[in-house]
Design a protein around this motif. Sequence first.
Motif, mmCIF file in Angstrom:
data_model
loop_
_atom_site.group_PDB
_atom_site.id
_atom_site.type_symbol
_atom_site.label_atom_id
_atom_site.label_comp_id
_atom_site.label_asym_id
_atom_site.label_seq_id
_atom_site.Cartn_x
_atom_site.Cartn_y
_atom_site.Cartn_z
ATOM 1 N N UNK A 1 0.969 -1.230 0.094
ATOM 2 C CA UNK A 1 0.034 0.197 0.068
ATOM 3 C C UNK A 1 0.822 1.219 0.045
ATOM 4 N N UNK A 2 0.249 2.399 -0.216
ATOM 5 C CA UNK A 2 1.157 3.545 -0.359
ATOM 6 C C UNK A 2 0.352 4.675 1.115
ATOM 7 N N UNK A 3 1.523 5.553 1.531
ATOM 8 C CA UNK A 3 0.899 6.131 2.599
ATOM 9 C C UNK A 3 1.268 7.506 1.996
ATOM 10 N N UNK A 4 -0.073 8.386 1.856
ATOM 11 C CA UNK A 4 0.179 9.618 1.161
ATOM 12 C C UNK A 4 -0.444 10.702 2.053
ATOM 13 N N UNK A 5 0.171 11.320 2.855
ATOM 14 C CA UNK A 5 -0.319 12.201 3.824
ATOM 15 C C UNK A 5 -1.244 13.433 2.819
ATOM 16 N N UNK A 6 -2.110 13.914 3.460
ATOM 17 C CA UNK A 6 -2.910 14.849 2.884
ATOM 18 C C UNK A 6 -2.204 16.262 2.129
ATOM 19 N N UNK A 7 -2.268 16.643 1.211
ATOM 20 C CA UNK A 7 -1.388 17.623 0.702
ATOM 21 C C UNK A 7 -1.589 18.924 1.158
ATOM 22 N N UNK A 8 -2.935 19.104 1.819
ATOM 23 C CA UNK A 8 -3.263 20.321 2.737
ATOM 24 C C UNK A 8 -2.799 20.244 3.824
ATOM 25 N N UNK A 9 -2.081 19.259 4.488
ATOM 26 C CA UNK A 9 -1.588 19.494 5.817
ATOM 27 C C UNK A 9 0.112 19.051 5.879
ATOM 28 N N UNK A 10 0.834 18.869 4.740
ATOM 29 C CA UNK A 10 1.835 18.423 4.664
ATOM 30 C C UNK A 10 2.700 18.976 5.554
ATOM 31 N N UNK A 11 2.768 20.369 5.903
ATOM 32 C CA UNK A 11 3.834 21.042 6.784
ATOM 33 C C UNK A 11 3.761 20.731 8.431
#
Length: 150
Positions: free
Chosen positions: A88-98
């Motif tokens: 599987x892939x872990x893809x953090x939400x782009x809007x909260x990367x920081x």
Amino acid sequence: MAERFELAKDYTISRVINGCWQLSEGHSLENSVDKNDVMNAFHMLVEKGFTTFDCADIYTGTEEFLGEFQEQLKHGSTISPNDIQIHTKYVPDIDILSSVDFQYTEKIIDRSLKRLNRDVLDLVQFHWWDYDVPGCMETAGYLHELKQKR
């Protein structure tokens, strides 16, 4: 039997990996995906030796399909859930990367485990949307820490 490839010591995968992106809500060619068709296809694939599957936390519904498939394997199949590999892939939400932190990472990994009906993930691919946003290496460290913790 499909050809196998040793990815790591004591870990082999089918040389052809079954991608599940097309089963994701919004990515299929049809408006909805028939769960019975998916399960039948999964059974056919593993019976022919194609036992490795690729999905992602952001491929809506795919982890759940594979989790249900594993449940089906527990009841009346000659193939065990231990005979299949799920990447599987872990893809953090782009809007909260920081602001991604250990707790967020653990929550997403735990969610994947629950969806997949697994105690351990075979392989996690990590995707960071924007390398101009700091935190990628720290988040990779969180994944390593989670692996060590479990």
